[in-house]
Design a protein around this motif. Structure first.
Motif, mmCIF file in Angstrom:
data_model
loop_
_atom_site.group_PDB
_atom_site.id
_atom_site.type_symbol
_atom_site.label_atom_id
_atom_site.label_comp_id
_atom_site.label_asym_id
_atom_site.label_seq_id
_atom_site.Cartn_x
_atom_site.Cartn_y
_atom_site.Cartn_z
ATOM 1 N N HIS A 1 52.922 33.389 40.201
ATOM 2 C CA HIS A 1 51.521 32.972 40.232
ATOM 3 C C HIS A 1 50.738 33.614 41.383
ATOM 4 O O HIS A 1 49.526 33.775 41.282
ATOM 5 C CB HIS A 1 51.421 31.447 40.318
ATOM 6 C CG HIS A 1 51.892 30.761 39.081
ATOM 7 N ND1 HIS A 1 51.040 30.256 38.118
ATOM 8 C CD2 HIS A 1 53.136 30.530 38.622
ATOM 9 C CE1 HIS A 1 51.741 29.730 37.132
ATOM 10 N NE2 HIS A 1 53.023 29.887 37.413
ATOM 11 N N LEU B 1 39.223 34.823 38.802
ATOM 12 C CA LEU B 1 40.607 35.017 38.386
ATOM 13 C C LEU B 1 41.430 33.777 38.724
ATOM 14 O O LEU B 1 41.475 33.346 39.870
ATOM 15 C CB LEU B 1 41.201 36.244 39.088
ATOM 16 C CG LEU B 1 42.640 36.627 38.743
ATOM 17 C CD1 LEU B 1 42.765 36.994 37.276
ATOM 18 C CD2 LEU B 1 43.106 37.778 39.630
ATOM 19 N N PHE C 1 47.144 45.964 36.151
ATOM 20 C CA PHE C 1 46.565 44.642 35.914
ATOM 21 C C PHE C 1 45.942 44.497 34.525
ATOM 22 O O PHE C 1 45.954 43.427 33.935
ATOM 23 C CB PHE C 1 45.482 44.344 36.951
ATOM 24 C CG PHE C 1 46.012 44.029 38.323
ATOM 25 C CD1 PHE C 1 46.857 42.957 38.528
ATOM 26 C CD2 PHE C 1 45.660 44.819 39.407
ATOM 27 C CE1 PHE C 1 47.341 42.649 39.793
ATOM 28 C CE2 PHE C 1 46.138 44.529 40.676
ATOM 29 C CZ PHE C 1 46.988 43.442 40.869
ATOM 30 N N SER D 1 51.300 35.080 35.645
ATOM 31 C CA SER D 1 50.073 34.316 35.418
ATOM 32 C C SER D 1 48.827 35.010 35.980
ATOM 33 O O SER D 1 48.705 35.227 37.183
ATOM 34 C CB SER D 1 50.224 32.933 36.062
ATOM 35 O OG SER D 1 49.084 32.142 35.854
ATOM 36 N N LYS D 2 47.895 35.363 35.088
ATOM 37 C CA LYS D 2 46.618 35.980 35.456
ATOM 38 C C LYS D 2 45.626 35.734 34.324
ATOM 39 O O LYS D 2 45.801 36.268 33.227
ATOM 40 C CB LYS D 2 46.766 37.499 35.673
ATOM 41 C CG LYS D 2 47.472 37.894 36.947
ATOM 42 C CD LYS D 2 47.566 39.404 37.110
ATOM 43 C CE LYS D 2 48.561 40.016 36.165
ATOM 44 N NZ LYS D 2 49.963 39.667 36.487
ATOM 45 N N LEU E 1 46.571 43.259 44.418
ATOM 46 C CA LEU E 1 45.149 43.093 44.092
ATOM 47 C C LEU E 1 44.292 43.556 45.258
ATOM 48 O O LEU E 1 43.296 44.273 45.072
ATOM 49 C CB LEU E 1 44.863 41.628 43.763
ATOM 50 C CG LEU E 1 43.509 41.314 43.122
ATOM 51 C CD1 LEU E 1 43.490 41.738 41.662
ATOM 52 C CD2 LEU E 1 43.182 39.820 43.240
ATOM 53 N N ASP F 1 44.899 32.638 39.313
ATOM 54 C CA ASP F 1 46.222 33.150 39.662
ATOM 55 C C ASP F 1 46.292 34.677 39.603
ATOM 56 O O ASP F 1 45.495 35.346 38.927
ATOM 57 C CB ASP F 1 47.321 32.572 38.763
ATOM 58 C CG ASP F 1 47.674 31.124 39.082
ATOM 59 O OD1 ASP F 1 47.164 30.602 40.087
ATOM 60 O OD2 ASP F 1 48.448 30.520 38.328
ATOM 61 N N CYS F 2 47.260 35.199 40.340
ATOM 62 C CA CYS F 2 47.538 36.636 40.297
ATOM 63 C C CYS F 2 49.032 36.815 40.514
ATOM 64 O O CYS F 2 49.502 37.207 41.578
ATOM 65 C CB CYS F 2 46.737 37.379 41.368
ATOM 66 S SG CYS F 2 46.814 39.179 41.180
ATOM 67 N N LEU G 1 39.281 34.311 43.510
ATOM 68 C CA LEU G 1 40.622 34.020 43.005
ATOM 69 C C LEU G 1 40.920 32.549 43.258
ATOM 70 O O LEU G 1 40.876 32.090 44.406
ATOM 71 C CB LEU G 1 41.667 34.899 43.703
ATOM 72 C CG LEU G 1 43.143 34.585 43.435
ATOM 73 C CD1 LEU G 1 43.469 34.614 41.951
ATOM 74 C CD2 LEU G 1 44.035 35.565 44.185
#
Length: 467
Positions: A67, A28, A48, A15-16, A74, A30-31, A58
Motif C-alpha cells: 500500500h 491517489l 505506474f 494498491s493504487k 512516485l 495508496d501507492c 496521496l
C-alpha cells in the motif's frame, strides 16, 4: 470526476486508485508495491500507468508495503504533493520504505553477481534510500474521526480499519458543480474481535465504495485456537525432531501477533525452553512502533498491560540485527524458532533461511498468513515439491505447515459487517479491489444479493466515470 485502478485490480497487491477531478486535480488512494506475482512483478512495479508529476494528493490507508511501497518511486518520478496518513502509519511507513530500499539494494547486489557471471546486464532497484528521504517530508499527520479540508471542495475523514497499527479506511467528500459526493476506500479491513487491535469503525454513508476482498469468499478459523496450534508445531519440530521452525512473517502485524501468542504460552509455562529469534531489524523497529501506539490496542490488551508491561517479550527471545548474526543462525544447529520477514517468503532474510533449511526433514516452514499464489510462500502452501530460490531449484524436504487463523484481513463475515453501516440503495457503485479474481467474482455475487445494485471488479488500469 473519474477513477482509475492502477493496482490491486484483480490481484491482491499493488494498491493504487486514482481519482481525477474535472479541474485536473488528482487524488491517489495508496501507492503500493506489487508483490509475489512471479516474473510479472518487476514489470508491474516498473510503470505506474499514470504521470507521477500530475498527482496532487496521496491519501495513504496504511503502511504495508503493498500500500505504501512505491511512494519513494512516485517521488523519484516527480510527485511533490502532500501525503496524508495517521501517526502510526507515518511511523511504520518510514521504516518499511527504508527497509524496502535496503532489501532491493541487497537483493540486486546478490542477483547481479550471478548475472555478471552469466554475461547478463545488471538489474536496478526501483528506488534507493535517498528517494525515501525525499518522500518523508511530504507526510502530513491526521487523526481518526475528524473531517479536515485539504483544499476548498475536498474534505477527508480517516476511520480506524483495525488492520494494523495506524490503519484506516479513507473517505473523501468532493464537491464539483455544487454537488458533493463521498468516495470511501476501505484500505484493508481488519478483524472484528482482533486479539490486539480495536475493531473497524462505522463510517458515513458513501456514494462510491472501494472495498478490499482478500478473503471475500471464505471464513477464518477461530483465532483463539491459534496458540495451541502454534505450540503443536513448536513441540513437534523443536522438541521431538530437534529441528528449526522457520516462520515467514510480515514485520508489521503478524510478527507482533506471534510474539504475543508466544508470550502468553511463556506466561502459562507451556513454551519449551528453546531460543526464539526474530531475524529482522525491521521487525525490531516495527515492534517498537507498535508499542509506542497503545491507543490502537483493544480493551483486552489495555487490561493486560496492567500486569504485563510488555506483551511482546518473554525469556529466550532475541532480536538479531546484523547480517553476521543472521548468517550465524544457519551454522547454529540447535532447535530454535526463527521468525523473519517477509510474510510471503519472497524477499528478505527469511528467503535465505528457507534456502538453507528446506532440504532437511527435521525442519518445518510454518506459513501464518496470506501468500500470493506465485510467491515462494504460495508455492510452498500449494504443496510444491520443488521451489526456485535465488536462481536455484531446491527439493522441499522440510515439513510445510500453515495456521489459517492468523490473518490481519477480515474474512467474508468481517467484510459484510464493515459494509453493514451503508444503505446499499444509496451506494451508486461499489468497486471490489485487492483480491484474487475468482474470489472477487464470488464476493461480487454475494454483494449483489445483499442489495448493492452496481458492483464492479475493475481490471488493471481500467477507468470509470463517477457521475
Amino acid at each position: 470526476m473519474k477513477i482509475a485502478f492502477h493496482g490491486a485490480a484483480r490481484t491482491v497487491t499493488g494498491s493504487k486508485h486514482l481519482v481525477t477531478l474535472q479541474n485536473g486535480k488528482q487524488i491517489l488512494f495508496d501507492c503500493g508495491m506489487f508483490q509475489g506475482l512471479g516474473q510479472e512483478t518487476d514489470t508491474l512495479n516498473g510503470s505506474f500507468g499514470f504521470d507521477a508529476k500530475a498527482v496532487t494528493y496521496l491519501l495513504l490507508s496504511h503502511a504495508h508495503i503493498d500500500h505504501c511501497g512505491l511512494i519513494p518511486k512516485l517521488v523519484k518520478e516527480g510527485f511533490n504533493g502532500k501525503i496524508f496518513c495517521t501517526p502510526g502509519t507515518k511511523d511504520l511507513a518510514a521504516i518499511l520504505m527504508q527497509d524496502s530500499a535496503e532489501i532491493q539494494r541487497d537483493d540486486a547486489k546478490f542477483i547481479n553477481k550471478k548475472r555478471k557471471a552469466q554475461g547478463q546486464p545488471p538489474i536496478e532497484p526501483l528506488y534507493d534510500t535517498d528517494d525515501v528521504a525525499k518522500a518523508l517530508p511530504l507526510f502530513n499527520i491526521v487523526q481518526y474521526d475528524q473531517w479536515f479540508e485539504i483544499e476548498k471542495g475536498i474534505q477527508v475523514l480517516y476511520t480506524d480499519a483495525g488492520h494494523i497499527i495506524g490503519s484506516a479506511a479513507v473517505h473523501a467528500r468532493i464537491t464539483e458543480n455544487g454537488k458533493t459526493e463521498q468516495i470511501s476506500f476501505s484500505g484493508d479491513v481488519g478483524r472484528y474481535r482482533d486479539i490486539i487491535l480495536r475493531s473497524p469503525e462505522v463510517f458515513p454513508q458513501a456514494d462510491y465504495v472501494l472495498i478490499e476482498s482478500t478473503y471475500g469468499n471464505s471464513l477464518h478459523q477461530d483465532v483463539f485456537d491459534t496458540p495451541d496450534q502454534l505450540l503443536q508445531f513448536v513441540v513437534k519440530t523443536c522438541v521431538q525432531k530437534k529441528g528449526k521452525l522457520i516462520i515467514p512473517a510480515f514485520s508489521v502485524g503478524r510478527t507482533q501477533e506471534i510474539l504475543y501468542f508466544l508470550n502468553g504460552l511463556s506466561n502459562d509455562k507451556k513454551l519449551p525452553a528453546i531460543p526464539v529469534y526474530v531475524d529482522s531489524p525491521l521487525s525490531f523497529e516495527a515492534t517498537q512502533v507498535v508499542k509506542n501506539h497503545p491507543e490502537n490496542f483493544n480493551r483486552d490488551i489495555q487490561q493486560l498491560l496492567k500486569t504485563d508491561a510488555d506483551p511482546f517479550d518473554f525469556p529466550g527471545l532475541t532480536f538479531t540485527q546484523s547480517v553476521d548474526e543472521s548468517k550465524a543462525l544457519n551454522d547454529d544447529h540447535r532447535p530454535m524458532i526463527i521468525i523473519s520477514a517477509s510474510g510471503m517468503a519472497d524477499a528478505g532474510r527469511v528467503k535465505h533461511h528457507i534456502m538453507n533449511n528446506i532440504s532437511d526433514a527435521k525442519n518445518t516452514i510454518l506459513l501464518v498468513g496470506y501468500c500470493e499464489p506465485h510467491s515462494l510462500g504460495g508455492h510452498l502452501m500449494s504443496g510444491a515439491k520443488r521451489v526456485h530460490i535465488f536462481g536455484e531449484y531446491f527439493n522441499v524436504v522440510a515439513e510445510v505447515g500453515s495456521i489459517r487463523s492468523m490473518s490481519a484481513h477480515g474474512d467474508f463475515n468481517d467484510l459484510c459487517q464493515f459494509l453493514a453501516c451503508q444503505d446499499p440503495a444509496l451506494v451508486k457503485q461499489l468497486f471490489i479491489v485487492h483480491g484474487e479474481y475468482n474470489v472477487q467474482q464470488d464476493f461480487q455475487n454475494s454483494l449483489l444479493k445483499k442489495g448493492f445494485k452496481d458492483v464492479q471488479v475493475p481490471d488493471i488500469h481500467q477507468s470509470f466515470p463517477l457521475e
